[in-house]
Design a protein around this motif. Structure first.
Motif, mmCIF file in Angstrom:
data_model
loop_
_atom_site.group_PDB
_atom_site.id
_atom_site.type_symbol
_atom_site.label_atom_id
_atom_site.label_comp_id
_atom_site.label_asym_id
_atom_site.label_seq_id
_atom_site.Cartn_x
_atom_site.Cartn_y
_atom_site.Cartn_z
ATOM 1 N N MET A 12 -6.180 -3.739 5.108
ATOM 2 C CA MET A 12 -6.218 -4.257 3.782
ATOM 3 C C MET A 12 -6.662 -5.660 3.689
ATOM 4 S SD MET A 12 -2.858 -2.791 1.534
ATOM 5 C CE MET A 12 -1.629 -3.545 2.697
ATOM 6 N N THR B 294 -1.995 -0.914 8.932
ATOM 7 C CA THR B 294 -2.187 -0.856 7.503
ATOM 8 C C THR B 294 -2.596 -2.314 6.798
ATOM 9 O OG1 THR B 294 -1.040 1.161 7.074
ATOM 10 C CG2 THR B 294 -1.357 -0.098 5.121
ATOM 11 N N THR B 295 -1.615 -2.848 6.999
ATOM 12 C CA THR B 295 -1.909 -4.427 6.590
ATOM 13 C C THR B 295 -3.061 -4.896 7.198
ATOM 14 O OG1 THR B 295 0.624 -4.817 6.542
ATOM 15 C CG2 THR B 295 -0.735 -6.960 6.756
ATOM 16 N N GLU C 187 5.406 4.457 0.872
ATOM 17 C CA GLU C 187 5.070 3.216 0.893
ATOM 18 C C GLU C 187 5.039 2.743 2.478
ATOM 19 O OE1 GLU C 187 8.869 2.349 -1.356
ATOM 20 O OE2 GLU C 187 7.449 1.012 -2.527
ATOM 21 N N ARG D 107 0.947 -0.898 0.111
ATOM 22 C CA ARG D 107 0.128 0.122 -0.074
ATOM 23 C C ARG D 107 1.049 1.337 -0.061
ATOM 24 N NH1 ARG D 107 -5.151 2.225 -0.958
ATOM 25 N NH2 ARG D 107 -4.768 4.493 -0.266
ATOM 26 N N THR D 108 0.820 1.981 -1.029
ATOM 27 C CA THR D 108 1.247 3.313 -1.197
ATOM 28 C C THR D 108 0.559 4.571 -0.942
ATOM 29 O OG1 THR D 108 3.016 2.811 -2.701
ATOM 30 C CG2 THR D 108 2.904 4.791 -2.645
ATOM 31 N N PHE D 109 0.691 5.408 -0.004
ATOM 32 C CA PHE D 109 -0.160 6.829 0.025
ATOM 33 C C PHE D 109 0.356 7.942 -0.712
ATOM 34 C CE2 PHE D 109 -0.919 4.094 3.749
ATOM 35 C CZ PHE D 109 -2.336 4.198 3.930
ATOM 36 N N LEU E 274 -9.392 -1.018 3.490
ATOM 37 C CA LEU E 274 -8.447 -0.322 2.403
ATOM 38 C C LEU E 274 -7.792 -1.222 1.469
ATOM 39 C CD1 LEU E 274 -6.714 2.584 3.042
ATOM 40 C CD2 LEU E 274 -4.642 1.121 3.694
ATOM 41 N N LYS E 275 -7.748 -0.478 0.099
ATOM 42 C CA LYS E 275 -7.512 -1.078 -1.051
ATOM 43 C C LYS E 275 -5.909 -1.363 -1.244
ATOM 44 C CE LYS E 275 -11.617 -0.386 -3.697
ATOM 45 N NZ LYS E 275 -12.112 0.042 -5.061
ATOM 46 N N PRO E 276 -5.451 -2.514 -1.484
ATOM 47 C CA PRO E 276 -4.162 -2.702 -1.659
ATOM 48 C C PRO E 276 -3.524 -1.877 -2.979
ATOM 49 C CG PRO E 276 -5.114 -4.825 -1.174
ATOM 50 C CD PRO E 276 -6.201 -3.734 -1.406
ATOM 51 N N THR E 277 -2.466 -1.443 -3.200
ATOM 52 C CA THR E 277 -2.064 -0.833 -4.393
ATOM 53 C C THR E 277 -1.046 -1.903 -5.001
ATOM 54 O OG1 THR E 277 -0.182 0.353 -2.987
ATOM 55 C CG2 THR E 277 -2.348 1.621 -3.544
#
Length: 261
Positions: free
Chosen positions: A53, A49-50, A22, A12-14, A58-61
């Protein structure tokens, strides 16, 4: 045992004003049926964050993952049906009774009124809430409130229970009671538990296996006993050694922009 959670390169990158950050750089992870997995790491390591997801919040990137056979990207509804999630802050309404909260949760999962009432009573018995059913949620102690949070997460009988630092702020007695509850969920119901925690004694006491993360990647994994044997000493010393090793490779300041994880 079969894998209930499986992740490969989960990332996941914001996007921030300072550029991309990252938060999770590529997690490879397997959690087996009926296992309690301890997910540890320093602040900002990517734990929450993990977890967010894996619970479809939260959508993974990048990367892929499945929970109870349901793909995060293509079947998020299936993931949610198979999962229960207890956030750090909880989510009860302080104005209504414990019974009303449990029944409302059941109705949200499309249980009929009588079925929701029956499920509320069953959960209250299992989680030692029977004497509290008519008490306002706002009048509960910290330990009682956490038991209610877990009861709500178990309403639909999920295969996987995600607990995000569930004992933070609890007194020692309430922490011990919650540990016993988590063990019973595994031993009596076969529930798979994904537990994030900052408490090393909690990880040592509860987890069948540990995954230590930092900077969004897996730094170490194994059973508590195996990690102690590998590094020597107590689990506290083992993980302190791991964190010290990780500290020596902190990212550049631009990569270290504060991100809520």
């Amino acid at each position: 045992m079969p894998a209930v959670i499986s992740a490969a390169g989960l990332a996941r990158t914001f996007t921030t004003q300072r550029g991309p950050v990252e938060a999770v750089r590529g997690i490879d992870l397997t959690v087996h049926e009926g296992e309690i997995l301890g997910f540890l790491g320093p602040n900002g390591a990517g734990k929450t964050t993990t977890l967010r997801m894996l619970t479809t919040l939260l959508k993974p990137t990048g990367g892929t993952a499945t929970v109870a056979g349901h793909d995060l990207a293509t079947d998020p509804v299936g993931v949610r049906r198979a999962s229960g999630y207890v956030a750090q802050s909880g989510g009860v309404d302080p104005q209504i009774s414990v019974r009303e909260e449990l029944v409302t949760q059941g109705r949200m999962y499309r249980l009929g009124k009588s079925e929701a009432l029956a499920r509320a009573g069953e959960l209250a018995r299992d989680l030692d809430l029977t004497d509290l059913l008519d008490r306002p949620c706002g009048a509960l102690s910290g330990g009682q409130r956490r038991r209610l949070d877990i009861a709500m997460a178990l309403t639909h009988r999920p295969r996987v229970l995600f607990l995000d630092e569930p004992t933070t702020g609890l007194d020692p007695g309430s922490r011990a009671d919650l540990w016993d509850l988590v063990r019973r969920l595994r031993d009596e119901h076969g529930t798979t538990v994904f537990l994030t925690t900052h408490y090393l004694d909690e990880a040592d006491a509860l987890a069948d296996r540990l995954v230590v993360v930092d900077q969004g990647t897996v730094a170490a994994e194994g059973t508590p006993g195996a990690l102690k044997l590998r590094y020597g000493g107590s689990l506290d010393a083992t993980l302190q050694d791991t964190f010290l090793a990780i500290t020596g490779r902190r990212p550049a300041p631009a990569d270290a922009a504060p991100v809520a994880v």
